[in-house]
Write a protein that holds these residues in place. Structure first.
Motif, short mmCIF file in Angstrom:
data_model
loop_
_atom_site.label_atom_id
_atom_site.label_comp_id
_atom_site.label_asym_id
_atom_site.label_seq_id
_atom_site.Cartn_x
_atom_site.Cartn_y
_atom_site.Cartn_z
N TRP A 155 0.81 -1.21 0.00
CA TRP A 155 0.00 0.00 0.00
C TRP A 155 0.85 1.26 0.00
CZ3 TRP A 155 -5.11 -0.09 3.23
CH2 TRP A 155 -5.93 -1.09 2.70
N ASP A 156 0.48 2.18 -0.89
CA ASP A 156 1.11 3.49 -0.90
C ASP A 156 0.17 4.46 -0.21
OD1 ASP A 156 1.49 6.02 -3.44
OD2 ASP A 156 2.41 5.85 -1.47
N THR A 157 0.43 4.78 1.04
CA THR A 157 -0.48 5.68 1.75
C THR A 157 0.21 7.02 1.97
OG1 THR A 157 0.30 5.04 3.91
CG2 THR A 157 -1.49 3.74 3.00
N GLY A 158 -0.61 8.00 2.29
CA GLY A 158 -0.06 9.30 2.66
C GLY A 158 0.75 9.25 3.93
N GLU A 159 0.47 8.20 4.76
CA GLU A 159 1.18 8.11 6.04
C GLU A 159 2.70 8.07 5.87
OE1 GLU A 159 -0.88 4.67 7.04
OE2 GLU A 159 -2.54 5.81 7.90
N ARG A 160 3.13 7.22 4.96
CA ARG A 160 4.58 7.08 4.80
C ARG A 160 5.20 8.40 4.35
NH1 ARG A 160 7.43 1.86 2.69
NH2 ARG A 160 9.08 3.21 3.44
#
Lengths: 206, 206
Positions: free
Chosen positions: B77-82
């Motif tokens: 998953w590519d999330t904004g969190e990282r």
């Protein structure tokens, strides 16, 4: 376990997961509304309501969305959150309006005035077309104590722009708020270290 | 309402709040264990388990604590969190070991190997005396699928340093994990916009 059994188990697992993936893909395909600003409510007596809202805020900031926060009743708290979010100040409009928890101030008139001011700020941020996510932290508490008119607040939240997501936190969400929400999560306390005589831990609880 | 009634209501409110404050102060005073690294578990079928863990992480980073994250199954998953947490890289050791949700990979052997590697990384971070908060994201899923030996994992978590807080997320926490935890929050889904035909919203769900 023999190699044959290993293989059989791997196959069963693969079939089960393939079935689950097919069900999930079908569910995704059935969605027809592609854009909607969600009204998200975090309620319940457990921990994590505000913390999860701030996690959503962080994710949105990772997407470089302009965001807003209005804190209704936690004003006096000095948390690591504010210091951490200072790193995102170019995208973030943060407003702490409350005077701390109401059992600290013991002054209903002052709390009410703070809630009214906070709500005016929330409405102002809702009209800013740049803002894509707005956190109304502990708004449910202000409504529960009748510091704000619930019908007017909920009608205003319902009338949000299509591209504005709003997250409302606080225990005891009103029925009107739950009815208006797209996504409601209830946080329940299953077990707490206070019961074992452990003090609140810095960095975790404050 | 007359001024007299206003005054009476304000007084009642003040008395009620003063009583609540006294009860809270007494509760705080009763705590005797001042320092303990907490084992915190976020479980349940609702949203917000990982998001609240990342909110706790953010707060700890606001205190400039060195922290670690191991993601067990959400690797793809590519999330904004990282992207958001990249701003805290001087304090944060982030490790994404999983290969995505297991119904995406459909390969039990590969998932298991990923879980074993992730757990080795988690144990390594536990032995780093600088780290004060460690998030083991979706560890419960790895345990649920028997990718890791639950008794060994829980015994290791129990043996953590006094100054290390650990947050474990994922639905279906095992009884052993719940027993070992200091703080357990269950996130329940009360209402979801998927049921109303609304697609997953960028920045909110991914």
């Amino acid at each position: 376990m023999t190699g044959v059994q290993d293989g059989a188990e791997a196959l069963r697992h693969k079939q089960k997961m393939a079935k689950r993936k097919a069900a999930q893909d079908a569910e995704v395909a059935a969605k027809t509304i592609t854009q909607r600003g969600l009204l998200i409510v975090h309620t319940g007596k457990g921990k994590g309501k505000s913390t999860a809202a701030f996690g959503l805020l962080l994710r949105a900031l990772g997407h470089e969305w302009p965001c807003g926060v209005v804190q209704f009743v936690k004003g006096a708290w000095d948390t690591g959150e504010r210091r951490a979010f200072a790193r995102f100040s170019e995208f973030l409009s943060w407003h702490t309006m409350g005077e701390g928890f109401t059992w600290e101030t013991q002054d209903r008139a002052r709390d009410m005035a703070a809630a009214v001011t906070a709500w005016a700020k929330a409405r102002e941020l809702m009209t800013d077309p740049k803002i894509k996510l707005l956190v109304l932290d502990e708004l449910n508490i202000a409504l529960r104590y009748d510091y704000l008119p619930v019908a007017e607040v909920v009608a205003t939240l319902r009338a949000r722009r299509l591209d504005l997501h709003i997250v409302v936190t606080g225990r005891n969400a009103t029925p009107e708020m739950l009815e208006a929400a797209d996504l409601v999560t209830e946080m329940s306390l299953v077990k707490h270290h206070f019961a074992a005589g452990v003090k609140a831990q810095e960095g975790i609880e404050f």
